[in-house]
Design a protein around this motif. Structure first.
Motif, PDB file in Angstrom:
ATOM      1  N   LEU B 121       5.882   7.771  -5.134  1.00 34.30           N
ATOM      2  CA  LEU B 121       6.365   7.856  -3.743  1.00 34.30           C
ATOM      3  C   LEU B 121       6.267   6.520  -3.006  1.00 34.30           C
ATOM      4  O   LEU B 121       7.206   6.096  -2.321  1.00 34.30           O
ATOM      5  CB  LEU B 121       5.563   8.925  -2.996  1.00 34.30           C
ATOM      6  N   TYR B 122       5.127   5.835  -3.173  1.00 37.43           N
ATOM      7  CA  TYR B 122       4.938   4.550  -2.469  1.00 37.43           C
ATOM      8  C   TYR B 122       5.864   3.455  -2.991  1.00 37.43           C
ATOM      9  O   TYR B 122       5.956   2.383  -2.403  1.00 37.43           O
ATOM     10  CB  TYR B 122       3.496   4.060  -2.614  1.00 37.43           C
ATOM     11  N   ARG B 123       6.476   3.687  -4.139  1.00 40.68           N
ATOM     12  CA  ARG B 123       7.363   2.669  -4.714  1.00 40.68           C
ATOM     13  C   ARG B 123       8.791   2.771  -4.156  1.00 40.68           C
ATOM     14  O   ARG B 123       9.617   1.911  -4.445  1.00 40.68           O
ATOM     15  CB  ARG B 123       7.415   2.782  -6.245  1.00 40.68           C
ATOM     16  N   VAL B 124       9.092   3.824  -3.401  1.00 42.91           N
ATOM     17  CA  VAL B 124      10.434   3.967  -2.822  1.00 42.91           C
ATOM     18  C   VAL B 124      10.557   3.008  -1.644  1.00 42.91           C
ATOM     19  O   VAL B 124       9.828   3.145  -0.652  1.00 42.91           O
ATOM     20  CB  VAL B 124      10.675   5.423  -2.358  1.00 42.91           C
ATOM     21  N   PRO B 125      11.438   2.009  -1.727  1.00 44.27           N
ATOM     22  CA  PRO B 125      11.500   0.995  -0.655  1.00 44.27           C
ATOM     23  C   PRO B 125      11.762   1.581   0.730  1.00 44.27           C
ATOM     24  O   PRO B 125      11.337   0.992   1.729  1.00 44.27           O
ATOM     25  CB  PRO B 125      12.647   0.080  -1.109  1.00 44.27           C
ATOM     26  N   LEU B 126      12.418   2.754   0.790  1.00 41.52           N
ATOM     27  CA  LEU B 126      12.666   3.379   2.092  1.00 41.52           C
ATOM     28  C   LEU B 126      11.358   3.706   2.816  1.00 41.52           C
ATOM     29  O   LEU B 126      11.340   3.843   4.033  1.00 41.52           O
ATOM     30  CB  LEU B 126      13.464   4.683   1.902  1.00 41.52           C
ATOM     31  N   THR B 127      10.269   3.850   2.066  1.00 37.97           N
ATOM     32  CA  THR B 127       8.983   4.204   2.683  1.00 37.97           C
ATOM     33  C   THR B 127       8.205   2.976   3.146  1.00 37.97           C
ATOM     34  O   THR B 127       7.125   3.124   3.714  1.00 37.97           O
ATOM     35  CB  THR B 127       8.093   4.992   1.695  1.00 37.97           C
ATOM     36  N   TRP B 128       8.749   1.776   2.875  1.00 38.47           N
ATOM     37  CA  TRP B 128       7.967   0.567   3.125  1.00 38.47           C
ATOM     38  C   TRP B 128       7.925   0.157   4.600  1.00 38.47           C
ATOM     39  O   TRP B 128       7.007  -0.534   5.028  1.00 38.47           O
ATOM     40  CB  TRP B 128       8.500  -0.606   2.294  1.00 38.47           C
ATOM     41  N   GLY B 129       8.969   0.547   5.362  1.00 38.59           N
ATOM     42  CA  GLY B 129       8.988   0.137   6.763  1.00 38.59           C
ATOM     43  C   GLY B 129       8.169   1.082   7.622  1.00 38.59           C
ATOM     44  O   GLY B 129       8.001   2.253   7.303  1.00 38.59           O
ATOM     45  N   GLY B 130       7.650   0.560   8.710  1.00 40.95           N
ATOM     46  CA  GLY B 130       6.963   1.391   9.703  1.00 40.95           C
ATOM     47  C   GLY B 130       5.601   1.876   9.264  1.00 40.95           C
ATOM     48  O   GLY B 130       4.961   1.302   8.379  1.00 40.95           O
ATOM     49  N   ASP B 131       5.186   2.949   9.876  1.00 41.11           N
ATOM     50  CA  ASP B 131       3.844   3.498   9.699  1.00 41.11           C
ATOM     51  C   ASP B 131       3.664   4.052   8.283  1.00 41.11           C
ATOM     52  O   ASP B 131       4.530   4.775   7.779  1.00 41.11           O
ATOM     53  CB  ASP B 131       3.663   4.619  10.737  1.00 41.11           C
ATOM     54  N   LYS B 132       2.532   3.744   7.679  1.00 40.20           N
ATOM     55  CA  LYS B 132       2.286   4.231   6.320  1.00 40.20           C
ATOM     56  C   LYS B 132       1.737   5.665   6.309  1.00 40.20           C
ATOM     57  O   LYS B 132       1.846   6.374   5.289  1.00 40.20           O
ATOM     58  CB  LYS B 132       1.292   3.303   5.616  1.00 40.20           C
ATOM     59  N   LEU B 133       1.157   6.069   7.422  1.00 35.80           N
ATOM     60  CA  LEU B 133       0.456   7.351   7.455  1.00 35.80           C
ATOM     61  C   LEU B 133       1.308   8.546   7.009  1.00 35.80           C
ATOM     62  O   LEU B 133       0.837   9.358   6.200  1.00 35.80           O
ATOM     63  CB  LEU B 133      -0.133   7.587   8.856  1.00 35.80           C
ATOM     64  N   PRO B 134       2.564   8.687   7.498  1.00 35.71           N
ATOM     65  CA  PRO B 134       3.361   9.838   7.039  1.00 35.71           C
ATOM     66  C   PRO B 134       3.539   9.863   5.524  1.00 35.71           C
ATOM     67  O   PRO B 134       3.548  10.933   4.903  1.00 35.71           O
ATOM     68  CB  PRO B 134       4.708   9.641   7.734  1.00 35.71           C
ATOM     69  N   TRP B 135       3.643   8.666   4.905  1.00 38.52           N
ATOM     70  CA  TRP B 135       3.837   8.609   3.451  1.00 38.52           C
ATOM     71  C   TRP B 135       2.545   8.896   2.708  1.00 38.52           C
ATOM     72  O   TRP B 135       2.564   9.437   1.596  1.00 38.52           O
ATOM     73  CB  TRP B 135       4.416   7.244   3.057  1.00 38.52           C
ATOM     74  N   LYS B 136       1.420   8.529   3.339  1.00 35.56           N
ATOM     75  CA  LYS B 136       0.125   8.894   2.740  1.00 35.56           C
ATOM     76  C   LYS B 136      -0.023  10.415   2.736  1.00 35.56           C
ATOM     77  O   LYS B 136      -0.488  11.008   1.758  1.00 35.56           O
ATOM     78  CB  LYS B 136      -1.030   8.258   3.527  1.00 35.56           C
TER      79      LYS B 136
END
Lengths: 303, 303
Positions: B121-136
């Motif tokens: 999941l963390y490797r998807v570049p779309l998740t790289w911008g903005g706040d990390k918390l939702p992706w965590k």
């Protein structure tokens, strides 16, 4: 003008240095090495001494992991030998069923243990000083030994199947195992061609190194899966209960406990090897700080 | 005086910046991020735009790998469902033998496919911008779903064994599988405690992150070994030839070819996930360039 490290290009950096801001990460030691290469020659004597110091400071857990890896590897080989001697009549290279017993011994020894030792060779800090070429040859040699053991192990099972009129390569265990050996042979040949032959271009080596490292770990993963499924399969066939007069596998007789434990030991060995390989601060510091430090055979180390 | 990057400390570097010469490696993006943080505020507007540009430039092969990963994952789930529907009578949660069929479906779906998706999941570049918390939270949520699927899959096989008076946990397949689920549950609990709870100290997170990453890959390795040995075992038991009126496994009937291919697909999926995880230039760029960017839950992102 700023360089890729955010520092002024004129602040000690040589224009002949390779760019650091590439797609490859840099360990602390690589950064220190780059720093050393960027220094004026008069400053090098003190800086070059600091690199082994840093290396030694962080190498105690690494040596402990390597020791654990060595102990587990020896235990795996001893365990698979004891299993086949104690419960399956030992070894012979003839048309008796004893030829099959070489198969687990040689596959575990070659495709797991010697392979694992060969994989972590560059992580031994003792190999970090001086010329890399002897260690590259040792790595290639260990992997060749592993490959030969695995191929002889395959011969044992193919010949056993032929003698007993059992079709070869029908089980998922055999599919995974044969893929592992095929990928290993390909990896070895490509590795020698790319990293040892003088005609190999630097760009090819830079391109191939991450794939070589990933495929190396993948082959070990396949080998572990093949070993687990192979031990499981052998125990199902060997411990049939009333069908062949043994206690059934489901009753966990001593052989089942021993061979299951051997399987668990192989898995732990593999994970320790993968742990050593994955720890970035345990990587061999390259003088160039980049994969271009993979110089081909016969090229001078200090070129 | 020179800093750890070989640049003069006064050349744009802020004394409040974390030292880059740590034991952790730096990707190109991390170096660029550090460069951005070292710039004078007036220079940041142009530099901050260059980071996503670099990310997008290098993300095409990553997206292709992620697409391959998604396709393989869907194929694995579809394959294991078809296998158990087509050749083993489908699914039911009762005392018939059909309850067992949930076991392979749920273990492959949970412990391999959803787990693999959560891992990358963390490797998807779309998740790289903005706040990390939702992706965590998405990462922890996906892993929780995977864990629940795996635990229900274990319940299916334990209850099936109890109904049929078969002892549980006797085979090497079951030993490896249960270890995998146990390690996964431990990893999830420790991960939530260390990386999400507000009381978790930064030093603990820095210490745990490499172990979390390594153990995550190790659990996937164990899951692959468990799947391969489980499919192999199931086919040995199901395709007994004259004993139960089927073609024997060694004759490679259609079910054997299908299930062996499913096993191969699972292995390929696992290796693609491990490839995505191992490529350092595909890692999420952390604003701090270090693991301290792992801020606990409820703490402000821009603190």
């Amino acid at each position: 003008m700023r360089g890729p490290l955010g520092a002024a290009d004129t602040a000690g950096g040589s224009s002949a240095d390779p760019p650091l801001g590439s797609d490859f990460p840099l360990t602390r030691l690589q950064l220190l090495t780059h720093q050393w290469r960027s220094e004026a020659p008069a400053e090098r004597n003190t800086e070059v001494k600091s690199i082994p110091t840093v290396a030694m400071r962080s190498s105690v857990p690494l040596y402990l992991c390597l020791l654990l890896c060595a102990c587990l590897g020896v235990a795996c080989v001893a365990g698979v030998c004891v299993w086949n001697s104690q419960w399956h009549g030992g070894f012979a290279w003839d048309d008796s069923g004893l030829k099959f017993n070489w198969h687990p011994v040689l596959m575990v020894s070659g495709l797991v243990v010697v392979y694992g030792f060969g994989a972590v060779l560059y992580r031994v800090p003792l190999t970090w000083g001086g010329d890399k070429l002897p260690w590259k040859l040792a790595h290639a040699g260990a992997m060749l030994l592993a490959l030969v053991l695995a191929v002889v192990g395959l011969c044992a099972v193919f010949q056993n199947h032929a003698t007993n009129h059992i079709p070869p390569l029908y089980s998922l265990h055999s599919w995974v195992g044969i893929c592992s050996v095929f990928l290993f042979a390909t990896q070895w040949a490509v590795g020698v061609g790319a990293f040892l032959l003088p005609c190999s271009p630097v760009a090819l080596r830079v391109l191939l190194k991450p794939l070589h490292v990933w495929l190396g770990a993948s082959i070990l993963t396949l080998s572990i899966a093949a070993c687990v499924s192979g031990i499981n399969e052998k125990l199902i066939f060997a411990l049939k209960g009333t069908v062949n007069g043994t206690l059934p596998y489901s009753a966990l007789p001593p052989e089942a406990v021993f061979a299951n434990s051997l399987g668990a030991l192989i898995v732990v060995f593999g994970l320790v090897v993968l742990r050593i390989l994955s720890n970035r601060s345990w990587e061999r510091p390259e003088p160039g700080g980049q994969d271009t430090a993979y110089r081909p055979l016969l090229q001078e180390e200090n070129e």
